[in-house]
Scaffold this active site. Structure first.
Site, PDB file in Angstrom:
ATOM      1  N   ASP A  49       0.828  -1.209   0.000  1.00  0.00           N
ATOM      2  CA  ASP A  49       0.000   0.000   0.000  1.00  0.00           C
ATOM      3  C   ASP A  49       0.862   1.259   0.000  1.00  0.00           C
ATOM      4  OD1 ASP A  49       0.903  -0.164   2.607  1.00  0.00           O
ATOM      5  OD2 ASP A  49      -1.071  -0.080   3.542  1.00  0.00           O
ATOM      6  N   SER A  50       2.173   1.077   0.077  1.00  0.00           N
ATOM      7  CA  SER A  50       3.098   2.187  -0.136  1.00  0.00           C
ATOM      8  C   SER A  50       2.918   2.799  -1.529  1.00  0.00           C
ATOM      9  CB  SER A  50       4.546   1.721   0.040  1.00  0.00           C
ATOM     10  OG  SER A  50       4.781   0.527  -0.697  1.00  0.00           O
ATOM     11  N   ASP A  88      -1.011  -6.143  -0.218  1.00  0.00           N
ATOM     12  CA  ASP A  88      -1.409  -5.501   1.037  1.00  0.00           C
ATOM     13  C   ASP A  88      -2.921  -5.286   1.094  1.00  0.00           C
ATOM     14  OD1 ASP A  88       0.853  -5.223   2.563  1.00  0.00           O
ATOM     15  OD2 ASP A  88       1.275  -3.165   1.955  1.00  0.00           O
ATOM     16  N   LYS A 118      -1.306  -9.453   2.851  1.00  0.00           N
ATOM     17  CA  LYS A 118      -0.600  -9.002   4.054  1.00  0.00           C
ATOM     18  C   LYS A 118      -1.488  -8.024   4.791  1.00  0.00           C
ATOM     19  CE  LYS A 118       2.967  -6.059   3.938  1.00  0.00           C
ATOM     20  NZ  LYS A 118       2.467  -4.951   4.804  1.00  0.00           N
ATOM     21  N   GLU A 120      -1.700  -5.635   8.630  1.00  0.00           N
ATOM     22  CA  GLU A 120      -0.938  -5.079   9.742  1.00  0.00           C
ATOM     23  C   GLU A 120      -1.620  -5.386  11.070  1.00  0.00           C
ATOM     24  OE1 GLU A 120      -0.226  -0.931   9.127  1.00  0.00           O
ATOM     25  OE2 GLU A 120       0.696  -1.220   7.150  1.00  0.00           O
ATOM     26  N   GLU A 186       8.977  -4.278  11.017  1.00  0.00           N
ATOM     27  CA  GLU A 186       9.379  -2.968  10.501  1.00  0.00           C
ATOM     28  C   GLU A 186       9.818  -2.027  11.608  1.00  0.00           C
ATOM     29  OE1 GLU A 186       7.901   0.758   7.677  1.00  0.00           O
ATOM     30  OE2 GLU A 186       6.686  -1.068   7.801  1.00  0.00           O
TER      31      GLU A 186
END
Length: 281
Positions: A49-50, A88, A118, A120, A186
């Protein structure tokens, strides 16, 4: 590409089996051309999602939508043959509960051809990870600095220093027990990342963590040096493509203004010009 044909695409169990072995190589990709470049060299290609910040100019990842992730996931899928593709889950697409997470993750996998997603979060997401994996959706977890929680953290700060390290350890143990096949660590202190890597049974993939992690991931645009003003401590630049591109664009602009481009070899005459193969331009 092997001597006998296309390489077999890696799967989540293949990645899990690399625990403690040759480190996993992971990079982000958001487009088909970049996917083709990184595929021969990577074990995991993350459609992160970056993309919101890297390609869309957003101030954080929070504005990224499910539709954006699916669009870029489709593009990356077209460029991969052997690396495992992970997409993501964007902010707001899974936090409500397991049912919402399954519905959206299933859509991502169905529409992009991704082999995994993925998401978070640590202990708070363990129930959701367990629900997804029990229903055929492989999950890569992400703990430590989780960018979607940047407002809660008060910025992109190192997580897990001092006594706070126990929180990150609990998160790691929780996602591993819930069935995640790997976990991204991270921006956590090196000793903590080393400890977690030793204590959990699934591969750890570091970004600003430790060289002892089972793998490493970077945003491809960062490691290629496409952005001159963004130099986080945990990124090693393997090229300075931003400088090279800036020079090329400036040279082009100068040549256009001075009428040096296009030159004779770049334009067409009245009669066809013979070229190789007997064709005419």
């Amino acid at each position: 590409m092997s001597a006998t044909g296309p390489a077999k695409a890696l799967t989540p169990p293949d990645i899990s089996a690399r625990k403690g072995k040759t480190p996993l190589v992971c990079l982000t990709a958001y487009t088909t051309p970049i996917a083709r470049l990184v595929d021969p060299h990577c074990d995991v290609v993350l459609v992160g999602d970056s993309v919101g910040m890297v390609l869309h100019g957003l101030p954080s990842t929070l504005g990224v939508t499910l539709e954006m992730m699916i669009m870029h996931g489709k593009a990356v899928r077209r460029g991969l043959e052997q690396a495992l593709m992970v997409v993501d889950m964007p902010f707001g697409s899974y936090e409500e509960g397991p049912d919402q997470a399954f519905r959206n993750a299933a859509r991502v996998m169905t529409e992009t051809g991704s082999a995994a997603v993925k998401l978070e979060g640590g202990e708070a997401m363990a129930e959701t990870i367990r629900f997804l994996t029990a229903r055929g959706i492989p999950v890569m977890a992400h703990i430590g600095l989780t960018p979607q929680a940047v407002n809660t953290f008060g910025g992109y700060r190192v997580q897990g220093r001092g006594e706070d390290g126990e929180r990150i350890c609990r998160d790691a143990l929780a996602v591993a027990a819930a069935g995640a096949f790997a976990v991204v660590l991270e921006k956590v202190p090196e000793p903590l990342a080393r400890r977690i890597t030793e204590e959990i049974a699934i591969p750890t993939i570091g970004i600003g963590a430790s060289p002892t992690c089972d793998g490493q991931v970077l945003v491809v645009d960062d490691m290629l040096g496409l952005f001159g003003d963004f130099r986080p401590k945990f990124v090693k630049r393997y090229a300075e493509l931003g400088d090279a591109a800036s020079f090329a664009i400036a040279t082009y602009a100068q040549e256009v203004r001075k009428r040096r481009f296009p030159a004779a070899e770049h334009v067409f005459g009245d009669a066809p010009t013979p070229v190789k193969g007997g064709e005419a331009a």
